[in-house]
Design an enzyme around this catalytic site. Sequence first.
Site, mmCIF file in Angstrom:
data_model
loop_
_atom_site.group_PDB
_atom_site.id
_atom_site.type_symbol
_atom_site.label_atom_id
_atom_site.label_comp_id
_atom_site.label_asym_id
_atom_site.label_seq_id
_atom_site.Cartn_x
_atom_site.Cartn_y
_atom_site.Cartn_z
ATOM 1 N N ALA A 272 67.081 -56.605 32.793
ATOM 2 C CA ALA A 272 67.858 -57.706 33.285
ATOM 3 C C ALA A 272 68.330 -57.109 34.816
ATOM 4 C CB ALA A 272 68.865 -58.031 32.584
ATOM 5 N N GLU B 7 63.633 -56.422 24.982
ATOM 6 C CA GLU B 7 64.225 -57.584 24.403
ATOM 7 C C GLU B 7 63.385 -58.664 24.399
ATOM 8 O OE1 GLU B 7 68.079 -57.294 26.321
ATOM 9 O OE2 GLU B 7 69.170 -57.093 24.372
ATOM 10 N N GLU C 260 71.290 -49.840 28.255
ATOM 11 C CA GLU C 260 72.290 -50.800 28.865
ATOM 12 C C GLU C 260 73.747 -49.695 28.769
ATOM 13 O OE1 GLU C 260 70.060 -52.142 26.873
ATOM 14 O OE2 GLU C 260 69.644 -53.922 27.386
HETATM 15 N N1 DAK Z 1 67.620 -54.510 38.207
HETATM 16 C C1 DAK Z 1 67.440 -54.645 39.500
HETATM 17 N N2 DAK Z 1 66.678 -53.979 40.001
HETATM 18 C C2 DAK Z 1 65.818 -52.914 39.402
HETATM 19 C C3 DAK Z 1 65.917 -53.011 38.126
HETATM 20 C C4 DAK Z 1 66.764 -53.637 37.270
HETATM 21 N N3 DAK Z 1 66.795 -53.690 36.041
HETATM 22 N N4 DAK Z 1 64.873 -51.874 37.726
HETATM 23 C C5 DAK Z 1 64.436 -51.280 38.794
HETATM 24 N N5 DAK Z 1 64.811 -52.104 39.715
HETATM 25 C C6 DAK Z 1 64.835 -51.941 41.108
HETATM 26 C C7 DAK Z 1 65.220 -50.615 41.763
HETATM 27 O O1 DAK Z 1 66.574 -50.830 42.257
HETATM 28 C C8 DAK Z 1 64.165 -50.364 43.135
HETATM 29 O O2 DAK Z 1 64.797 -51.259 44.021
HETATM 30 P P1 DAK Z 1 64.826 -50.651 45.636
HETATM 31 O O3 DAK Z 1 65.580 -49.400 45.301
HETATM 32 O O4 DAK Z 1 63.365 -50.222 46.072
HETATM 33 O O5 DAK Z 1 65.380 -51.882 46.497
HETATM 34 C C9 DAK Z 1 62.906 -51.018 42.425
HETATM 35 O O6 DAK Z 1 63.019 -51.653 41.444
HETATM 36 C C10 DAK Z 1 62.136 -49.887 42.333
HETATM 37 O O7 DAK Z 1 62.594 -49.113 41.126
HETATM 38 P P2 DAK Z 1 62.834 -47.670 41.240
HETATM 39 O O8 DAK Z 1 62.857 -47.019 42.764
HETATM 40 O O9 DAK Z 1 64.189 -47.118 40.590
HETATM 41 O O10 DAK Z 1 61.639 -46.959 40.626
HETATM 42 P P3 DAK Z 1 61.417 -45.646 39.686
HETATM 43 O O11 DAK Z 1 60.060 -45.663 39.369
HETATM 44 O O12 DAK Z 1 61.882 -44.416 40.310
HETATM 45 O O13 DAK Z 1 62.125 -45.905 38.425
HETATM 46 C C11 DAK Z 1 62.994 -47.213 36.306
HETATM 47 C C12 DAK Z 1 61.896 -46.815 37.454
HETATM 48 C C13 DAK Z 1 62.647 -48.420 35.537
HETATM 49 C C14 DAK Z 1 63.020 -45.954 35.669
HETATM 50 C C15 DAK Z 1 64.342 -47.372 37.230
HETATM 51 O O14 DAK Z 1 64.159 -48.583 38.201
HETATM 52 C C16 DAK Z 1 65.466 -47.855 36.225
HETATM 53 O O15 DAK Z 1 66.185 -47.014 35.558
HETATM 54 N N6 DAK Z 1 65.792 -49.119 36.141
HETATM 55 C C17 DAK Z 1 67.002 -49.712 35.462
HETATM 56 C C18 DAK Z 1 66.313 -49.737 33.891
HETATM 57 C C19 DAK Z 1 67.546 -50.230 33.134
HETATM 58 O O16 DAK Z 1 68.497 -49.911 33.257
HETATM 59 N N7 DAK Z 1 67.254 -51.390 32.571
HETATM 60 C C20 DAK Z 1 68.180 -52.182 31.825
HETATM 61 C C21 DAK Z 1 68.939 -53.234 32.828
HETATM 62 S S1 DAK Z 1 70.036 -53.780 32.010
HETATM 63 C C22 DAK Z 1 72.086 -60.078 28.539
HETATM 64 C C23 DAK Z 1 70.986 -59.710 28.060
HETATM 65 C C24 DAK Z 1 70.160 -58.472 28.331
HETATM 66 C C25 DAK Z 1 70.968 -57.707 29.345
HETATM 67 C C26 DAK Z 1 71.954 -58.119 29.785
HETATM 68 C C27 DAK Z 1 72.387 -59.326 29.638
HETATM 69 N N8 DAK Z 1 72.754 -61.273 28.412
HETATM 70 C C28 DAK Z 1 72.072 -61.836 27.089
HETATM 71 C C29 DAK Z 1 73.867 -61.545 28.887
HETATM 72 C C30 DAK Z 1 69.894 -56.915 29.510
HETATM 73 C C31 DAK Z 1 70.592 -55.882 30.359
HETATM 74 C C32 DAK Z 1 69.572 -54.676 31.025
HETATM 75 O O17 DAK Z 1 68.410 -55.207 30.802
#
Ligand code: DAK
Length: 259
Positions: free
Chosen positions: A65, A113, A133
């Site tokens: 997300a 998910e 998360e």
């Molecule tokens: N959200 C926003 N931006 C994201 C992102 C994300 N989930 N994942 C990546 N980006 C953005 C990065 O900020 C970066 O943006 P800039 O800095 O270039 O502006 C760009 O995409 C490229 O990413 P990286 O530079 O970080 O690329 P790398 O190859 O170094 O790393 C990575 C790739 C996928 C390992 C890393 O980006 C990362 O760790 N991303 C976050 C992954 C993560 O934690 N995902 C889970 C998010 S929390 C809900 C339901 C579901 C959820 C929430 C609520 N409800 C029902 C309410 C779910 C929550 C989640 O999914």
Amino acid sequence: MEYSFLKIESKDGICIMKVSAPKSLNALNSTILKEIDDFVSNLDINDVRVLIITGDGEKAFVAGADIAEMANLNEQQGYEFSKLGALAFRRIETLEIPVIAAVNGFCLGGGCELAMACDIRIASSKAKFGQPEVGLGITPGFSGTYRLAKLVGQGYAKEMIFTGKVIKADEALRIGLVNAVYEPEELMGKAMEMAQVIKEKAPLALQYAKECINESYDLYADGAIELENKDFGRCFATEDQKEGMAAFLEKRKPNFVGK
Ligand code: DAK
């Protein structure tokens, strides 16, 4: 409806829906969730027999997300965001036609998910899966707590969710999270091959078979999903959620205090 973040291709009864937000590795913002919901709700199942969901580009299926959008939500908004995704994903899960996820890269958080809401998952050898998360101060919120445990068992689901570890495609195959792994350039061809086979079968028999498999597993689905939505919302009343997401956006390690 015109979609800003979905690319749709449909031919001979097989439809491909690509999530496309390249700047954030296809992370799901509320507009994308609404677009997915709209697309799936309005899909003409007399015309489309099989749906394939994938991510645009080579790097990501969906990297979660959208953390930038979630960072400043309050408890009520967190609950509503969770509901939006949960409803869209439940619509995919209960769609009358089979849905294949072709996982082509990062498949994290809300992305994992989304893949789990599909009926069948196949992956590229470069795909990576995880529910990271808790490292952001939140729980999985789009039914991940429920579906991951259902697919891979409670023990491994808890390990993945508690540690936030990211696993490679071969490990995802070993634990049963995906059905098959292919070289990246073969992935879409294999998804199409499987869709072709399914497409030849009787549509109503497929629909009823899917319904039976889902129903026997899903007796508690709505309760489990609602509980998860509430707990997800509660995370947004914590300092740790603010800290976890600020740390991601500022590219530093979070300092959690348990409040
Ligand atoms: N959200 C926003 N931006 C994201 C992102 C994300 N989930 N994942 C990546 N980006 C953005 C990065 O900020 C970066 O943006 P800039 O800095 O270039 O502006 C760009 O995409 C490229 O990413 P990286 O530079 O970080 O690329 P790398 O190859 O170094 O790393 C990575 C790739 C996928 C390992 C890393 O980006 C990362 O760790 N991303 C976050 C992954 C993560 O934690 N995902 C889970 C998010 S929390 C809900 C339901 C579901 C959820 C929430 C609520 N409800 C029902 C309410 C779910 C929550 C989640 O999914």
